[in-house]
Design a protein around this motif. Structure first.
Motif, PDB file in Angstrom:
ATOM      1  N   MET A 211      73.732 -43.532  45.171  1.00 25.32           N
ATOM      2  CA  MET A 211      72.894 -44.216  44.198  1.00 25.32           C
ATOM      3  C   MET A 211      72.372 -43.256  43.133  1.00 25.32           C
ATOM      4  N   GLN A 212      71.948 -42.062  43.579  1.00 26.30           N
ATOM      5  CA  GLN A 212      71.407 -41.103  42.609  1.00 26.30           C
ATOM      6  C   GLN A 212      72.484 -40.611  41.652  1.00 26.30           C
ATOM      7  N   LEU A 215      73.141 -43.421  39.193  1.00 17.78           N
ATOM      8  CA  LEU A 215      72.084 -43.479  38.182  1.00 17.78           C
ATOM      9  C   LEU A 215      72.408 -42.548  37.014  1.00 17.78           C
ATOM     10  N   LEU A 230      69.915 -32.747  39.119  1.00 15.15           N
ATOM     11  CA  LEU A 230      69.924 -33.435  40.409  1.00 15.15           C
ATOM     12  C   LEU A 230      70.380 -32.547  41.566  1.00 15.15           C
TER      13      LEU A 230
ATOM     14  N   ALA B  87      63.898 -47.406  44.414  1.00 12.49           N
ATOM     15  CA  ALA B  87      63.388 -46.834  43.168  1.00 12.49           C
ATOM     16  C   ALA B  87      64.134 -45.546  42.831  1.00 12.49           C
ATOM     17  N   GLY B  88      64.452 -44.741  43.875  1.00 13.68           N
ATOM     18  CA  GLY B  88      65.240 -43.527  43.666  1.00 13.68           C
ATOM     19  C   GLY B  88      64.626 -42.569  42.671  1.00 13.68           C
ATOM     20  N   LEU B  89      63.300 -42.445  42.702  1.00  8.71           N
ATOM     21  CA  LEU B  89      62.647 -41.471  41.820  1.00  8.71           C
ATOM     22  C   LEU B  89      62.887 -40.079  42.397  1.00  8.71           C
ATOM     23  N   TYR B  90      62.993 -39.079  41.536  1.00  6.04           N
ATOM     24  CA  TYR B  90      63.145 -37.710  42.032  1.00  6.04           C
ATOM     25  C   TYR B  90      61.802 -37.227  42.565  1.00  6.04           C
TER      26      TYR B  90
END
Lengths: 315, 257
Positions: A211-212, A215, A230, B87-90
């Motif tokens: 997912m990341q 994104l 990331l 949400a996948g916030l860092y």
């Protein structure tokens, strides 16, 4: 302070066991020393006693076993003897010794501080090379399928060769190029410490989930942006874990590198001790090395704590 | 004007158990300013279709255009913002830093970044949380921050893949209401995947009902509800009627099994 209880219990148990073990380990030397001092022991004569079992000797001479903990050149020196040796070969040597820091202005080559410093500089240099190389290899492995397939197997194979066998060869090969002293030891350290860093870093750089990564694809981010924004931040906790393993391995590498050369360092000190039957010297060097490893690991742990805190990790 | 246009779209995944047809003969037009919900049971291809629009999956056959471009071109032109289920916030960036992420990647100037972060935080009602870290926020607030992140670079299209699926119903209601307000203010085209019938009916101008094996569209419902929707519209006869038709559509898809 609730942790102090259990820790102290284990430490005390180990020390107690150590003192008990000194009796059978040192029984031959104890009886010989007693005989020399004019005490009656049975049987008489070191050769006769060498034929007998330790426990039989202990049973026949229970009266003189009190000397087990103060034998000179004991097979197993008692903890307090090692502590005394540690004190003598650090503080006493540097402060009162003829060649010590106070009298000669430079570190005594008989002191553990001097030898520890030699080992430490090789360890730190080797660790820097190894960790840097490890991170670079990991970055390559994560970004290139070819590197993943070609480098990783060799990295694994490299760690299956016993370092004791490889170290003299590294020293000899580098010596033929005119390189000696610090660098060969650092190379051996680097050889041991790059591996945990590669493995940990590869795992860390691959830790962002699908997912990341998706994104960032929706932002049309470039490979280098994905890396810096990331992959690299995600790998930090993994990096520190492998750095801790790496620096301990690095110290082992430096010590092993000092064994064949005998130009100072804790490794040289340990081997020297075993040549001359100076067991206290071996143990003292060993504990000094262990303390150094603990300090180095703790130092990295401290940096890790600071870094993760800056990265907003929940305290 | 059609913003998203799909014609005879097919997508087949190759799996170990043979090919799986994730989408079959999907035809759909989404107009500018539409709020389109995709609803159906899991495996009906609603998420896959959304990912096709985003250029994250590629159809096996058929045509799909986004703003008149191929989805990949649209992705590279940064035509849409995408909100994922998590949400996948860092965790290592503050809320403001997370919203700044796409802006940094897209190369907005520093002052523009600050201005946009302030504006979008205000839009999702999170002003004052810029310096907080994600773990200091509730799940609903984190999801709002992730919506702000998708809005920050002002794409015309907002694609949302079950964004409120992991939240409890009370928070969900609140966020649905807030999302409608946000849609009215920004006039974006929204594609929204859900498996909640009330959520789909409450939010959408157009509801696309899908069914699984193979994934396909079984019904497209144009909502007759007004654009202005208070929460209690959900008790009106019209709302219940639309919800009923969605339910019928879902049931019809299942009879085929």
């Amino acid at each position: 302070m609730t942790k102090a209880g259990p820790i102290l219990t284990v430490v005390l148990a180990i020390i107690a066991l150590w003192y008990v073990a000194c009796v059978p380990m040192n029984v031959q030397e104890t009886l010989t020393a007693a005989e020399r001092a004019g005490v009656a022991v049975s049987p008489e004569g070191a050769r006769e006693r060498a034929e007998m079992g330790r426990f039989a000797l202990m049973a026949q001479n229970s009266g003189v076993l009190g000397g087990s903990w103060s034998v000179d050149r004991a097979r197993l020196p008692a903890p307090h003897q090692i502590v005394a040796e540690l004190w003598n070969s650090t503080w006493n040597e540097e402060v009162y010794g003829r060649r010590g820091l106070v009298k000669s202005g430079s570190l005594s080559n008989k002191s553990l501080i001097y030898h520890g410093w030699i080992t430490l500089s090789a360890t730190v240099l080797g660790f820097a090379i190894g960790a840097g190389l490890g991170v670079l290899l990991a970055v390559g492995i994560v970004h290139s399928k070819t590197m993943d397939m070609s480098v990783m197997p060799w990295a694994i194979v490299s760690q299956t060769i016993p370092i004791v066998a490889l170290a003299p060869m590294i020293i000899v090969v580098l010596y033929s190029f005119g390189i000696q002293g610090l660098i060969p030891k650092a190379v051996i350290s680097a050889y041991l410490s790059f591996f945990p860093v590669v493995v940990g870093m590869v795992k860390g750089l691959r830790s962002p989930d699908a997912m990341q990564l998706d994104l960032l694809r929706t932002y049309n981010a470039s490979k280098s942006q994905t890396f810096w924004m990331l992959r690299l931040p995600s790998s930090v906790p993994y990096l520190f874990t492998s750095l801790k393993v790496g620096i301990a391995a690095s110290l082992v590498g430096a010590i092993v590198g000092e064994l064949p050369v005998q130009r100072g360092g804790l490794g040289a000190r340990m081997l020297g001790g075993s040549y001359y039957g100076q067991t206290e010297q071996i143990w003292a060097a060993l504990f000094f090395a262990a303390a150094m490893a603990a300090l180095l690991v703790a130092l990295i742990g401290w940096i890790e704590g600071k870094t993760l805190k800056r990265m907003g990790v929940q305290a | 004007m059609s913003v998203i246009e799909a014609k005879a779209l097919n997508l087949t995944f190759q799996s170990n158990d043979g090919p799986i047809q994730a989408l079959r003969d999907v035809n759909l037009n989404i107009e500018k300013g539409d709020f389109v919900s995709f609803i159906g049971p899991s495996g009906c291809g609603k998420t896959t279709f959304l990912r096709c629009i985003a250029g994250l999956e590629h159809p096996t056959s058929g045509t799909l255009t986004v703003n008149g471009m191929t989805p990949d071109e649209a992705r590279k032109a940064r035509a849409y913002g995408y909100v994922f289920q998590a949400a996948g916030l860092y965790p290592w960036r503050t809320i403001g830093g997370n919203i700044r992420l796409p802006l940094e990647i897209m190369g907005f100037s520093k002052s523009d970044q600050a201005e946009r972060v302030r504006k979008t935080l205000d839009l999702v009602d999170l002003s004052g949380f810029e310096k907080k870290f994600p773990w200091q926020l509730s799940g609903g607030m984190q999801q709002r921050a992730s919506i702000a992140r998708a809005l920050a670079f002002d794409a015309d299209i907002l694609l949302m893949d079950e964004p409120f699926g992991a939240l409890d119903e009370i928070v969900r209601d609140k966020l649905n209401e807030a999302l409608l307000k946000l849609w009215a203010r920004t006039e974006k085209t929204i594609g929204f995947v859900t498996h909640s019938i009330p959520e789909a009916v409450y939010l959408s101008t157009k509801i696309v009902v899908m069914s699984p094996r193979p994934g396909r569209i079984t019904d497209v419902i144009e909502s007759t509800l007004p654009r202005e929707r208070p929460l209690d519209i959900r008790d009106s006869a019209e709302f219940i009627q639309i919800a009923h038709r969605v339910r019928e559509g879902l049931r019809a898809g299942h009879i085929d099994d």
